[in-house]
Write an enzyme that holds these catalytic residues in place. Structure first.
Site, PDB file in Angstrom:
ATOM      1  N   GLU A 126       0.962  -1.075  -0.031  1.00 47.08           N
ATOM      2  CA  GLU A 126       0.355  -0.011   0.367  1.00 47.08           C
ATOM      3  C   GLU A 126       0.936   1.173  -0.501  1.00 47.08           C
ATOM      4  OE1 GLU A 126      -2.268  -0.920   3.392  1.00 47.08           O
ATOM      5  OE2 GLU A 126      -4.141  -2.036   2.864  1.00 47.08           O
ATOM      6  N   SER A 133      19.553  -8.064  -8.215  1.00 46.24           N
ATOM      7  CA  SER A 133      18.049  -8.495  -9.192  1.00 46.24           C
ATOM      8  C   SER A 133      18.740  -9.529 -10.197  1.00 46.24           C
ATOM      9  CB  SER A 133      17.560  -6.863  -9.733  1.00 46.24           C
ATOM     10  OG  SER A 133      16.862  -5.885  -8.691  1.00 46.24           O
ATOM     11  N   HIS A 163       3.761 -10.169  -9.388  1.00 47.60           N
ATOM     12  CA  HIS A 163       5.419 -10.243  -9.374  1.00 47.60           C
ATOM     13  C   HIS A 163       6.301  -9.939  -9.324  1.00 47.60           C
ATOM     14  CE1 HIS A 163       8.783 -10.363 -10.885  1.00 47.60           C
ATOM     15  NE2 HIS A 163       9.304 -11.864 -10.589  1.00 47.60           N
ATOM     16  N   SER A 164       5.492  -8.027  -8.852  1.00 52.69           N
ATOM     17  CA  SER A 164       5.965  -7.106  -8.144  1.00 52.69           C
ATOM     18  C   SER A 164       4.453  -5.985  -8.331  1.00 52.69           C
ATOM     19  CB  SER A 164       7.526  -6.664  -8.750  1.00 52.69           C
ATOM     20  OG  SER A 164       6.958  -6.364  -9.596  1.00 52.69           O
TER      21      SER A 164
END
Length: 397
Positions: free
Chosen positions: A74, A160, A289-290
């Site tokens: 959020e 990453s 996923h993100s």
């Protein structure tokens, strides 16, 4: 009479019958499970007995992780942080596997293992500092949000690029072997990582060097928008271990007790027998996923809802903990309320904490900063002075 001959790699039987090895067996490798969908132990599962303290801590960690993901997600949507990755639907893998390890075991994670850090004592405030990239962030704001790392907790910093941690994990494990340490390395990956060359090189490296490393693959069905059916034709990931000479097992990643038991045994084998182990944990990525992804564009909402409800790892484990008399509805409400308060406070503190010094962009790589980096820093400072309106005012110069 069957004959055999010594070839490089070992003795091989000879035959006059031409026979190709089939691409796959008729039956899939079974999946180890302890709790059924209603949270009842399956007879003869032989699971590791868990104390009340461990069980409650495991469940509390899973609930905390879900609350943390909800609130930080959020916060990203509100523009307060730039990026976030959730572990919705996969909470049992990180928390339960961490519970089965020793603090001395070294973890090389992917990016859905904050549950491991939670178990090891990384605080909600430390999570918040990293996501906000302030001066209290151990990475000094130089990493994307959710790229945690902690020397104190033997948790390598996340990177990453997919699967780069795997060959590194084998190297770390081999160093433990050389030093005769009573510990192993545990490294995590998603199913998408098995499509990378680093995965295959790592398994071969680990098998040949007999490194004490446990590979845990979260096979959650989707590598971003690519389903496993379009990634490989083999029976999932578990069968890949045999090809490299690695002992392997497939487990139910939504069953916290199955994860805990299997990883406890895998760890013991890795250390006592000095060998790598491959664990395929079948689960499902309930979340996107993100925050850069919208998974409803490539998979049906009904599928997501089924896994969110019918195969919820928290709900299944809670039923078992409650039947043992270790948890109540009051405990549940109190935990949610306390965690939410802690998270909101942690975010407020992280937001008010200063950003790292500008000079931190150029340190911690070289013992002495080379001339080219010094020149870059000088040019950056001149640019900021010339165009102050284009740069954040809260960054200490």
């Amino acid at each position: 009479m069957q004959q055999s001959m010594d070839f490089p790699g070992g003795r091989v039987a000879l035959t006059s019958k031409m026979k190709f090895i089939f691409e796959s067996s008729e039956q899939r490798i079974p999946c180890y499970r302890v709790l059924d969908d209603d949270g009842y132990p399956i007879s003869s599962s032989g699971f590791e007995q868990v104390s009340r303290e461990i069980a409650v801590k495991m469940y509390s960690g899973m609930v905390t992780l879900r609350n943390m993901d909800t609130i930080f997600y959020e916060a990203q949507r509100q523009g307060r942080i730039s990026f976030y990755v959730t572990s919705f639907g996969e909470e049992a893998i990180g928390v339960a596997s961490a519970a089965a390890l020793s603090p001395d075991d070294i973890v090389l994670p992917q990016y859905r293992e904050p549950g491991v850090l939670l178990w090891r004592g990384f605080t909600l405030q430390e999570f918040a500092h990293q996501c906000f990239g302030n001066k209290a962030d151990y990475g000094k704001g130089r990493q994307m949000p959710i790229h945690y790392g902690s020397n104190k907790h033997n948790y390598f910093t996340i990177s990453s690029p997919i699967a780069t941690q795997l060959p590194q994990a084998v190297g770390v494990a081999y160093s433990l072997k050389m030093d005769k340490k009573d510990a192993c390395v545990v490294t995590y990956m998603g199913d998408g990582s098995t499509s990378e060359g680093d995965f295959h090189a790592s398994l071969n490296f680990a098998a040949v060097m007999e490194a004490p490393v446990v590979f845990i693959c979260r096979n959650n069905g989707w590598a971003i928008s690519t389903p496993v059916s379009e990634q490989f034709r083999s029976d999932g990931v578990v069968v890949k271990g045999q090809a490299y000479g690695i002992r392997s097992i497939r487990i139910d990643g939504n069953d916290a007790l199955a994860v805990y038991t299997a990883i406890r045994v895998a760890r013991e084998m890795a250390i006592s027998e000095q060998r790598p182990i491959l664990v395929e944990a079948l689960t499902y990525r309930v979340g996107h996923h993100s925050t850069s992804d919208d998974s409803t564009k490539y998979r049906p909402i009904e599928e997501i809802e089924h896994w969110k409800t019918a195969q919820n790892p928290l709900a299944r484990f809670r039923k078992w903990v409650q039947r043992n008399g270790w948890w109540s509805d009051e405990d549940e409400s109190e935990l949610h309320e306390n965690v939410r308060k802690q998270l909101l406070h942690a975010i407020q503190v992280a937001e008010k904490t200063e950003k790292p010094q500008l000079s931190d962009m150029f340190t911690d790589v070289y013992d002495q900063v080379p001339s080219n980096l010094s020149e870059q820093e000088r040019l950056l400072r001149e640019t900021i002075k010339k165009h102050p309106q284009d740069y954040p005012s809260d960054v200490p110069i």
